[in-house]
Design a protein around this motif. Sequence first.
Motif, mmCIF file in Angstrom:
data_model
loop_
_atom_site.group_PDB
_atom_site.id
_atom_site.type_symbol
_atom_site.label_atom_id
_atom_site.label_comp_id
_atom_site.label_asym_id
_atom_site.label_seq_id
_atom_site.Cartn_x
_atom_site.Cartn_y
_atom_site.Cartn_z
ATOM 1 N N ASP A 1 -47.361 13.068 -4.793
ATOM 2 C CA ASP A 1 -48.305 13.589 -5.800
ATOM 3 C C ASP A 1 -49.020 12.420 -6.460
ATOM 4 O OD1 ASP A 1 -45.954 12.803 -7.032
ATOM 5 O OD2 ASP A 1 -45.717 14.593 -8.258
ATOM 6 N N SER A 2 -48.245 11.500 -7.036
ATOM 7 C CA SER A 2 -48.818 10.304 -7.648
ATOM 8 C C SER A 2 -47.811 9.171 -7.527
ATOM 9 C CB SER A 2 -49.131 10.573 -9.118
ATOM 10 O OG SER A 2 -49.242 9.357 -9.824
ATOM 11 N N THR A 3 -48.272 8.007 -7.105
ATOM 12 C CA THR A 3 -47.356 6.852 -7.047
ATOM 13 C C THR A 3 -46.859 6.512 -8.446
ATOM 14 O OG1 THR A 3 -49.227 5.317 -7.158
ATOM 15 C CG2 THR A 3 -48.376 5.845 -4.954
ATOM 16 N N GLN A 4 -47.641 6.867 -9.488
ATOM 17 C CA GLN A 4 -47.206 6.609 -10.866
ATOM 18 C C GLN A 4 -45.958 7.441 -11.190
ATOM 19 O OE1 GLN A 4 -49.073 3.759 -11.511
ATOM 20 N NE2 GLN A 4 -49.199 4.481 -13.611
ATOM 21 N N GLY B 1 -53.478 12.238 -7.718
ATOM 22 C CA GLY B 1 -53.674 10.865 -8.211
ATOM 23 C C GLY B 1 -54.225 10.900 -9.625
ATOM 24 N N ARG B 2 -53.702 10.056 -10.464
ATOM 25 C CA ARG B 2 -54.073 10.082 -11.883
ATOM 26 C C ARG B 2 -55.067 8.991 -12.229
ATOM 27 N NH1 ARG B 2 -48.151 9.395 -14.455
ATOM 28 N NH2 ARG B 2 -47.177 11.246 -13.568
ATOM 29 N N GLY B 3 -56.066 9.351 -13.040
ATOM 30 C CA GLY B 3 -56.904 8.356 -13.707
ATOM 31 C C GLY B 3 -56.472 8.284 -15.162
ATOM 32 N N ARG B 4 -57.314 7.706 -16.009
ATOM 33 C CA ARG B 4 -57.011 7.662 -17.432
ATOM 34 C C ARG B 4 -57.410 8.988 -18.076
ATOM 35 N NH1 ARG B 4 -60.113 3.916 -20.372
ATOM 36 N NH2 ARG B 4 -61.757 4.352 -18.874
ATOM 37 N N ARG B 5 -56.908 9.212 -19.253
ATOM 38 C CA ARG B 5 -57.306 10.360 -20.084
ATOM 39 C C ARG B 5 -57.281 11.687 -19.314
ATOM 40 N NH1 ARG B 5 -62.608 8.256 -23.425
ATOM 41 N NH2 ARG B 5 -61.522 7.137 -25.038
ATOM 42 N N GLY B 6 -56.273 11.858 -18.480
ATOM 43 C CA GLY B 6 -56.109 13.120 -17.755
ATOM 44 C C GLY B 6 -57.057 13.297 -16.576
ATOM 45 N N ARG B 7 -57.790 12.246 -16.216
ATOM 46 C CA ARG B 7 -58.722 12.385 -15.091
ATOM 47 C C ARG B 7 -57.988 12.224 -13.759
ATOM 48 N NH1 ARG B 7 -62.853 9.424 -18.766
ATOM 49 N NH2 ARG B 7 -61.573 7.622 -18.243
ATOM 50 N N VAL B 8 -58.732 12.482 -12.681
ATOM 51 C CA VAL B 8 -58.127 12.496 -11.344
ATOM 52 C C VAL B 8 -58.642 11.311 -10.542
ATOM 53 C CG1 VAL B 8 -58.089 13.827 -9.188
ATOM 54 C CG2 VAL B 8 -57.895 15.009 -11.380
ATOM 55 N N ARG C 1 -71.225 -0.092 -8.704
ATOM 56 C CA ARG C 1 -70.466 1.113 -8.317
ATOM 57 C C ARG C 1 -68.967 0.799 -8.269
ATOM 58 N NH1 ARG C 1 -73.301 3.714 -3.258
ATOM 59 N NH2 ARG C 1 -73.342 1.554 -2.558
ATOM 60 N N LYS C 2 -68.188 1.818 -8.594
ATOM 61 C CA LYS C 2 -66.741 1.595 -8.753
ATOM 62 C C LYS C 2 -66.041 1.505 -7.399
ATOM 63 C CE LYS C 2 -62.935 3.584 -11.443
ATOM 64 N NZ LYS C 2 -62.669 4.214 -12.746
ATOM 65 N N ILE C 3 -65.318 0.419 -7.220
ATOM 66 C CA ILE C 3 -64.569 0.227 -5.967
ATOM 67 C C ILE C 3 -63.066 0.348 -6.226
ATOM 68 C CG2 ILE C 3 -64.397 -2.323 -6.118
ATOM 69 C CD1 ILE C 3 -65.103 -2.344 -3.073
ATOM 70 N N ILE D 1 -57.735 1.397 -4.794
ATOM 71 C CA ILE D 1 -58.863 0.634 -4.243
ATOM 72 C C ILE D 1 -59.439 1.424 -3.069
ATOM 73 C CG2 ILE D 1 -59.604 -1.536 -3.163
ATOM 74 C CD1 ILE D 1 -57.262 -2.954 -4.491
ATOM 75 N N ASN D 2 -60.751 1.599 -3.053
ATOM 76 C CA ASN D 2 -61.415 2.274 -1.936
ATOM 77 C C ASN D 2 -61.610 1.264 -0.809
ATOM 78 O OD1 ASN D 2 -61.641 4.573 -3.554
ATOM 79 N ND2 ASN D 2 -63.612 3.911 -4.358
ATOM 80 N N VAL D 3 -61.016 1.556 0.336
ATOM 81 C CA VAL D 3 -61.043 0.574 1.428
ATOM 82 C C VAL D 3 -62.058 0.982 2.504
ATOM 83 C CG1 VAL D 3 -59.685 -0.642 3.177
ATOM 84 C CG2 VAL D 3 -58.687 -0.150 0.935
HETATM 85 C C1 BT5 Z 1 -58.996 4.865 -13.200
HETATM 86 O O1 BT5 Z 1 -59.104 5.919 -14.079
HETATM 87 O O2 BT5 Z 1 -59.932 4.260 -12.724
HETATM 88 C C2 BT5 Z 1 -57.571 4.532 -12.814
HETATM 89 C C3 BT5 Z 1 -57.301 4.952 -11.402
HETATM 90 C C4 BT5 Z 1 -55.904 4.576 -10.969
HETATM 91 C C5 BT5 Z 1 -55.561 5.207 -9.655
HETATM 92 C C6 BT5 Z 1 -54.261 4.703 -9.108
HETATM 93 S S1 BT5 Z 1 -54.029 5.193 -7.461
HETATM 94 C C7 BT5 Z 1 -52.395 4.658 -7.498
HETATM 95 C C8 BT5 Z 1 -51.845 5.020 -8.853
HETATM 96 N N1 BT5 Z 1 -51.270 6.353 -8.840
HETATM 97 C C9 BT5 Z 1 -51.976 7.211 -9.588
HETATM 98 O O3 BT5 Z 1 -51.705 8.425 -9.719
HETATM 99 N N2 BT5 Z 1 -53.006 6.572 -10.169
HETATM 100 C C10 BT5 Z 1 -53.005 5.161 -9.849
HETATM 101 P P1 BT5 Z 1 -60.449 6.329 -14.824
HETATM 102 O O4 BT5 Z 1 -61.070 5.106 -15.453
HETATM 103 O O5 BT5 Z 1 -60.064 7.450 -15.700
HETATM 104 O O6 BT5 Z 1 -61.408 6.793 -13.681
HETATM 105 C C11 BT5 Z 1 -61.277 8.067 -13.108
HETATM 106 C C12 BT5 Z 1 -62.664 8.521 -12.716
HETATM 107 O O7 BT5 Z 1 -63.122 7.721 -11.627
HETATM 108 C C13 BT5 Z 1 -62.716 9.957 -12.225
HETATM 109 O O8 BT5 Z 1 -62.936 10.848 -13.279
HETATM 110 C C14 BT5 Z 1 -63.892 9.941 -11.253
HETATM 111 O O9 BT5 Z 1 -65.117 10.049 -11.942
HETATM 112 C C15 BT5 Z 1 -63.819 8.535 -10.695
HETATM 113 N N3 BT5 Z 1 -63.115 8.469 -9.416
HETATM 114 C C16 BT5 Z 1 -62.127 9.269 -8.930
HETATM 115 N N4 BT5 Z 1 -61.733 8.874 -7.720
HETATM 116 C C17 BT5 Z 1 -62.491 7.798 -7.418
HETATM 117 C C18 BT5 Z 1 -62.551 6.930 -6.307
HETATM 118 N N5 BT5 Z 1 -61.753 7.064 -5.250
HETATM 119 N N6 BT5 Z 1 -63.457 5.915 -6.356
HETATM 120 C C19 BT5 Z 1 -64.264 5.727 -7.404
HETATM 121 N N7 BT5 Z 1 -64.255 6.511 -8.489
HETATM 122 C C20 BT5 Z 1 -63.369 7.533 -8.500
#
Ligand code: BT5
Length: 243
Positions: free
Chosen positions: A21-24, A49-56, A116-118, A136-138
């Motif tokens: 689900d998430s490595t975190q 996969g989790r981003g910040r502030r509940g994002r994906v 652009r976000k990598i 990281i997008n590879v």
């Molecule tokens: C981040 O959050 O940028 C932190 C991302 C961390 C991901 C890693 S993967 C391994 C580990 N396990 C996890 O579950 N998480 C960590 P944030 O700044 O909140 O950016 C999230 C936003 O980036 C999303 O709302 C999208 O708009 C965008 N996004 C989502 N997937 C993306 C991708 N593959 N490449 C670029 N942007 C993306």
Amino acid sequence: MTPQAKPALEQPPIVRLESVDSTQRYASLLVAQGAADGTAVVAETQTAGRGRRGRVWRDTPGASLLLSIILRTSLPAARVVTLSLAAGVAVAEALIAVSGVEARLKWPNDVLVGGRKIAGVLLERQSDVVILGIGINVSHASVPEELVEHATSIAGEGGRADRQAVLATLLDGIAGWRRRLEREGFDPVRARWTALAGMLGRRITVDGVVGTALGLDGDGALLMDTDAGTTRILAGDVALLGG
Ligand code: BT5
């Protein structure tokens, strides 16, 4: 006889998963089981996969580098957030050194190429343990269709898309910058972060506040020149404005 090779320093374990689900979240289970400092969890794909502030954070199986690193740091609690800036530096350096792409940092923890976000960095805490997540997008497929305007990948930038080489350099870089942070404080990280930043001197908005990005203060907060004077931003989302 050739001389004996020096015994290798003991490397922290790398746990490799096909799908999670998430490595975190997986790393947090390992923390609860007493996992060693520096243990890394690497997955081929994540279903949540989790981003910040509940994002994906989105990926396509096998196309991204997705990892979490467990850090049992000696940093005082108030300084722990600087680890995410150090991690950003390590990601940018690995991308530049291994892949040859022009990675730049955007506060607090985005890595961009050509705007652009990598890659993204996520710092979470579990009591006094830090779990540092990095995506990281590879290859081309790692960039979600609906994000192509805002996201890019190593392959998309014509870089060397070698996941294992990026991972090895990244893990070394994080270990090195983390040690410096613990021994020398934030100044060396701040200097390197500033050199790699792609946003200083630019007009930005942070959660509705408009101004010019000035740099980082000694705690890792973003300093911004606004109509109200110099403002310290402790958390938020930065958008770069044109010009
Ligand atoms: C981040 O959050 O940028 C932190 C991302 C961390 C991901 C890693 S993967 C391994 C580990 N396990 C996890 O579950 N998480 C960590 P944030 O700044 O909140 O950016 C999230 C936003 O980036 C999303 O709302 C999208 O708009 C965008 N996004 C989502 N997937 C993306 C991708 N593959 N490449 C670029 N942007 C993306």
